[in-house]
Enzyme design. Structure first.
Site, PDB file in Angstrom:
ATOM      1  N   LYS A  30       0.874  -1.183   0.000  1.00 14.83           N
ATOM      2  CA  LYS A  30       0.000   0.000   0.000  1.00 14.83           C
ATOM      3  C   LYS A  30       0.905   1.225   0.000  1.00 14.83           C
ATOM      4  O   LYS A  30       1.522   1.544   1.015  1.00 14.83           O
ATOM      5  CB  LYS A  30      -0.927   0.047   1.209  1.00 14.83           C
ATOM      6  CG  LYS A  30      -2.056   1.054   0.960  1.00 14.83           C
ATOM      7  CD  LYS A  30      -2.697   1.610   2.176  1.00 14.83           C
ATOM      8  CE  LYS A  30      -1.970   2.750   2.806  1.00 14.83           C
ATOM      9  NZ  LYS A  30      -1.858   3.961   1.953  1.00 14.83           N
ATOM     10  N   CYS A  62      13.403  11.022   6.813  1.00 11.19           N
ATOM     11  CA  CYS A  62      13.296  10.494   8.183  1.00 11.19           C
ATOM     12  C   CYS A  62      14.582  10.747   8.965  1.00 11.19           C
ATOM     13  O   CYS A  62      14.542  11.037  10.154  1.00 11.19           O
ATOM     14  CB  CYS A  62      12.968   9.015   8.162  1.00 11.19           C
ATOM     15  SG  CYS A  62      14.122   8.064   7.170  1.00 11.19           S
TER      16      CYS A  62
HETATM   17  P1  NAD Z   1       2.281   8.079   7.841  1.00 11.39           P
HETATM   18  O1  NAD Z   1       2.558   7.252   9.045  1.00 11.39           O
HETATM   19  O2  NAD Z   1       1.229   9.119   7.923  1.00 11.39           O
HETATM   20  O3  NAD Z   1       1.863   7.152   6.615  1.00 11.39           O
HETATM   21  C1  NAD Z   1       2.711   6.119   6.144  1.00 11.39           C
HETATM   22  C2  NAD Z   1       1.873   5.060   5.477  1.00 11.39           C
HETATM   23  O4  NAD Z   1       1.050   4.430   6.453  1.00 11.39           O
HETATM   24  C3  NAD Z   1       0.917   5.597   4.404  1.00 11.39           C
HETATM   25  O5  NAD Z   1       0.861   4.677   3.339  1.00 11.39           O
HETATM   26  C4  NAD Z   1      -0.404   5.646   5.141  1.00 11.39           C
HETATM   27  O6  NAD Z   1      -1.519   5.574   4.300  1.00 11.39           O
HETATM   28  C5  NAD Z   1      -0.295   4.419   6.025  1.00 11.39           C
HETATM   29  N1  NAD Z   1      -1.164   4.415   7.206  1.00 11.39           N
HETATM   30  C6  NAD Z   1      -1.620   5.482   7.923  1.00 11.39           C
HETATM   31  N2  NAD Z   1      -2.399   5.044   8.939  1.00 11.39           N
HETATM   32  C7  NAD Z   1      -2.427   3.699   8.874  1.00 11.39           C
HETATM   33  C8  NAD Z   1      -3.052   2.685   9.667  1.00 11.39           C
HETATM   34  N3  NAD Z   1      -3.801   2.975  10.725  1.00 11.39           N
HETATM   35  N4  NAD Z   1      -2.842   1.398   9.318  1.00 11.39           N
HETATM   36  C9  NAD Z   1      -2.072   1.068   8.260  1.00 11.39           C
HETATM   37  N5  NAD Z   1      -1.471   1.995   7.469  1.00 11.39           N
HETATM   38  C10 NAD Z   1      -1.639   3.282   7.780  1.00 11.39           C
HETATM   39  O7  NAD Z   1       3.674   8.693   7.396  1.00 11.39           O
HETATM   40  P2  NAD Z   1       3.964   9.673   6.189  1.00 11.39           P
HETATM   41  O8  NAD Z   1       3.444  11.028   6.556  1.00 11.39           O
HETATM   42  O9  NAD Z   1       3.533   9.052   4.918  1.00 11.39           O
HETATM   43  O10 NAD Z   1       5.565   9.685   6.165  1.00 11.39           O
HETATM   44  C11 NAD Z   1       6.315  10.498   6.983  1.00 11.39           C
HETATM   45  C12 NAD Z   1       6.800   9.731   8.194  1.00 11.39           C
HETATM   46  O11 NAD Z   1       7.504   8.577   7.777  1.00 11.39           O
HETATM   47  C13 NAD Z   1       7.780  10.542   9.027  1.00 11.39           C
HETATM   48  O12 NAD Z   1       7.502  10.345  10.389  1.00 11.39           O
HETATM   49  C14 NAD Z   1       9.128   9.928   8.661  1.00 11.39           C
HETATM   50  O13 NAD Z   1      10.133  10.101   9.621  1.00 11.39           O
HETATM   51  C15 NAD Z   1       8.752   8.504   8.466  1.00 11.39           C
HETATM   52  N6  NAD Z   1       9.758   7.811   7.650  1.00 11.39           N
HETATM   53  C16 NAD Z   1      10.609   6.936   8.264  1.00 11.39           C
HETATM   54  C17 NAD Z   1      11.615   6.301   7.529  1.00 11.39           C
HETATM   55  C18 NAD Z   1      12.594   5.344   8.185  1.00 11.39           C
HETATM   56  O14 NAD Z   1      13.329   4.671   7.472  1.00 11.39           O
HETATM   57  N7  NAD Z   1      12.625   5.253   9.498  1.00 11.39           N
HETATM   58  C19 NAD Z   1      11.728   6.561   6.160  1.00 11.39           C
HETATM   59  C20 NAD Z   1      10.849   7.452   5.567  1.00 11.39           C
HETATM   60  C21 NAD Z   1       9.854   8.072   6.327  1.00 11.39           C
END
Ligand code: NAD
Length: 490
Positions: A182, A293
Site C-alpha cells: 500500500k 526520516c
Molecule cells: P504516515 O505514518 O502518515 O503514513 C505512512 C503510510 O502508512 C501511508 O501509506 C499511510 O496511508 C499508512 N497508514 C496510515 N495510517 C495507517 C493505519 N492505521 N494502518 C495502516 N497503514 C496506515 O507517514 P507519512 O506522513 O507518509 O511519512 C512520513 C513519516 O515517515 C515521518 O515520520 C518519517 O520520519 C517517516 N519515515 C521513516 C523512515 C525510516 O526509514 N525510518 C523513512 C521514511 C519516512
C-alpha cells in the site's frame, strides 16, 4: 529545461493479478505538490479489494515458481526487473517527479539507480539462503531451516515513493514472499509503474500486488487480513503504534517498523574543515526540503565555533533553487501539501512566540504557482523541552543548541527518537565515546546521510522503530525459522 507535466502518463487504480483494476467506490483527490493541481482521483480499496489482493498473492505464493521453483529463478527475475527500471528511468522519473516532492533530476540520477541497485543487492541473496544443522545426539538429526512468511504487507510513506517502496519490497521478494504494497495515498502512482515493469520482467502475476487508499481504511484492512504473514512498515511513529495494535489484534503478526526521527548533529570545535561540516549539515535538512526520516534537524554545536559554522550554513541556505519538480534546474523541493506546510509553520511560529530567534527563513517561500514551498529556517535559543526540539517537524527547519564541554553536548543528544545521529570531530577517541553514548540505530562520523551501501542496515532505537531495513538483517526479517528434530534407528 522543463518537460510538460500534463503530458505524463499517470497509471491509476489497484494492481492485482498482473493488471490495473479500476473500481467504483470511494475515492480521494491526489494533488501535485509542486503546484497543487489535481492529478487524479484515487480509488480507496475496501475490504473486498484488499481480500482479493491478499488471496491472489497467497495463490501466487503457493503455486508459482517464485517459491516452488529453484531460488536462482527469483534472483534472475529480480535482476531483470532492476534492469527494466533503469532502462525506463526517464518515463519513471518524470512520473515520480510530477506526483511527488522529488525534483526530476534527483529522481533520474539518484533515486532510480538506487532503487535498481537495491533490488540487485537483495537478488544476490535469493539463491544463497540456507539453514543450519544443529549439534544433537548421534541418533537424531536437528535442522534449523528458514521459510518465507507467504504474503508480506508492505506499507510505504510519501517522502521518497520509489526508493522507500523498493526498500520494503526487494528483501521480502528475494526471501521468496509475495508482497501486497500500500503506497502512500499522497504519492500512489509510481508504484504502479514499478508493478507493470515487474510483470514485464517475468515476475509471476500476483507476487507483487498493490492496493490503494487511505491508511485508516485500506492500510488497516491490509494489516488485519488473516492471510498476511508479516507487516513491513515505514512511516510515522503514531501510525507505527496503530499498526502494532492491528497486528496484536489480528493474529500477532511480526512487524518491522521504520518510524520517525529527530536526529542530532553533534559538532565539536576540533573539526578540521568547517566548510565541509557546514555542507553536510545544510544538505541534511535541505534535501527534499527536510522531508527525510534521517534529516539532521537538531544541530548541537560547541559554542566556540557556533557563529562561524552558522554563518556558513546560512550562506548555503541562500543557494537553493526552488522550482517545479519537472524542471531540471530545481534543487529545492516543495512540501508534500498545504496542510503539511501549515503544520510546520505553526511549529515555527510557536517557537518564535516562545522566545526562539530566527536566524534565517521562518515562513512560506513564494513561488509562481500554488506549491507549498517553505523557506529554509534556522531557529536558535530553543530549549530541549520545546516543541520545535521535541517533535519531528519533517520540513526544512534546523534547531540550534550549543554546549561547552563534551558531556553537556552528549547529554543534549538524548531524545525520545533514536533513528540516526551525526558526530563531527577530529578526535577519534571522542568520536568513539560519542558512538557508544548516543542512542541511535545509525551513527555517522564526519559525514551525514544514507549511502548506497545496502549492506549497512538502517533502523531506529526507541520511538524510531523495531527491526532493520537493508543489510542481511532485512532478508532475515522476511523469513521465519523452523526447527526440525528427527529420530532415526541406529
Ligand atoms: P504516515 O505514518 O502518515 O503514513 C505512512 C503510510 O502508512 C501511508 O501509506 C499511510 O496511508 C499508512 N497508514 C496510515 N495510517 C495507517 C493505519 N492505521 N494502518 C495502516 N497503514 C496506515 O507517514 P507519512 O506522513 O507518509 O511519512 C512520513 C513519516 O515517515 C515521518 O515520520 C518519517 O520520519 C517517516 N519515515 C521513516 C523512515 C525510516 O526509514 N525510518 C523513512 C521514511 C519516512
Amino acid at each position: 529545461m522543463y518537460f510538460d507535466p500534463n503530458a505524463v502518463r499517470i497509471p491509476n487504480g489497484h494492481f492485482i493479478d498482473g493488471r490495473l483494476i479500476q473500481e467504483n467506490g470511494n475515492t480521494l483527490i491526489v494533488r501535485r505538490p509542486a503546484d497543487n493541481a489535481i492529478v487524479a482521483e484515487l480509488p480507496i480499496a475496501n475490504a473486498n479489494t484488499v481480500d482479493q489482493a491478499v488471496q491472489n498473492a497467497t495463490q501466487a505464493y503457493e503455486t508459482t515458481e517464485w517459491s516452488m521453483g529453484a531460488p536462482r529463478i527469483r534472483a534472475r527475475l529480480l535482476r531483470r526487473w532492476a534492469d527494466l527500471i533503469e532502462a525506463n528511468k526517464v518515463a519513471l522519473g518524470q512520473l515520480e517527479a510530477v506526483t511527488s516532492t522529488r525534483p526530476v533530476r534527483d529522481v533520474i540520477e539518484i533515486d532510480i539507480p538506487y532503487a535498481a541497485d537495491c533490488i540487485r543487492f537483495f537478488a544476490e541473496f535469493a539463491d544463497k539462503l540456507g539453514g543450519e544443522v544443529a549439534a544433537t545426539r548421534a541418533d537424531h538429526l536437528g535442522m534449523v531451516t528458514s521459510e518465507p512468511y507467504g504474503v508480506v504487507a508492505a506499507i510505504a510513506p510519501w517522502n521518497f515513493p520509489i526508493t522507500q517502496a523498493i526498500t520494503k519490497i526487494a528483501p521480502a521478494l528475494a526471501a521468496g514472499n509475495a508482497v501486497v504494497l500500500k503506497p502512500s495515498e499522497m504519492t500512489p502512482f509510481s508504484a504502479l509503474a514499478l508493478a507493470e515493469l515487474a510483470i514485464e520482467a517475468g515476475i509471476p502475476t500476483g507476487i507483487f500486488n498493490i492496493v490503494q487508499g487511505t491508511g485508516a481504511v485500506t492500510g488497516d484492512l491490509l494489516c488485519r487480513h488473516p492471510m498476511v504473514g508479516k507487516i513491513s512498515f515505514t512511516g510515522s511513529t503514531r501510525t507505527g503504534e496503530a499498526i502494532m495494535t492491528a497486528s496484536a489484534q489480528s493474529g500477532i503478526k511480526p512487524v518491522t517498523l521504520e518510524l520517525g526521527g529527530k536526529s542530532p548533529q553533534l559538532v565539536f570545535s576540533d573539526v578540521p574543515d568547517l566548510d565541509r561540516v557546514a555542507r553536510a549539515i545544510a544538505a541534511s535538512f535541505l534535501n527534499n526540503a527536510g522531508q527525510v526520516c534521517v534529516a539532521g534537524s537538531r544541530l548541537i554545536v560547541q559554542r566556540s565555533i557556533e557563529a562561524p559554522l552558522l554563518d556558513r550554513i546560512i550562506a548555503l541556505t541562500k543557494a537553493i533553487r526552488p522550482g517545479p519538480t519537472w524542471a531540471t534546474t530545481t534543487t529545492y523541493s516543495p512540501l508534500i501539501s498545504h496542510p503539511h506546510m501549515e503544520r510546520i509553520d505553526g511549529i515555527v511560529k510557536r517557537a518564535i512566540a516562545g522566545g526562539a530567534s530566527v536566524l534565517t527563513g521562518g515562513g512560506r517561500l513564494s513561488t509562481v504557482d500554488d506549491g507549498a514551498y517553505y523557506q529554509p529556517t534556522i531557529l536558535s535559543g530553543v530549549r530541549s523541552e520545546s516543541e520545535a526540539v521535541r517533535e519531528e517537524i519533517f520540513g526544512p527547519v534546523l534547531t540550534v543548541q550549543s554546549f561547552d564541554d563534551e558531556d553537556d553536548g552528549l547529554a543534549l543528544t538524548d531524545h525520545k527518537y533514536g533513528l540516526a545521529a551525526g558526530v563531527y570531530t577530529g578526535n577519534i577517541n571522542r568520536a568513539l565515546r560519542a558512538r557508544r553514548r548516543i542512542q541511535a540505530g545509525t551513527i555517522w562520523v564526519n559525514r551525514y546521510g544514507r549511502s548506497a551501501d545496502f549492506i549497512i542496515p538502517t533502523g531506529g532505537y526507541n520511538n524510531s522503530g523495531i527491526g532493520k531495513d537493508l543489510g542481511r538483517q532485512a532478508v532475515e526479517a522476511n523469513l521465519r525459522h523452523k526447527s526440525t528434530l528427527i529420530a532415526f534407528d541406529e
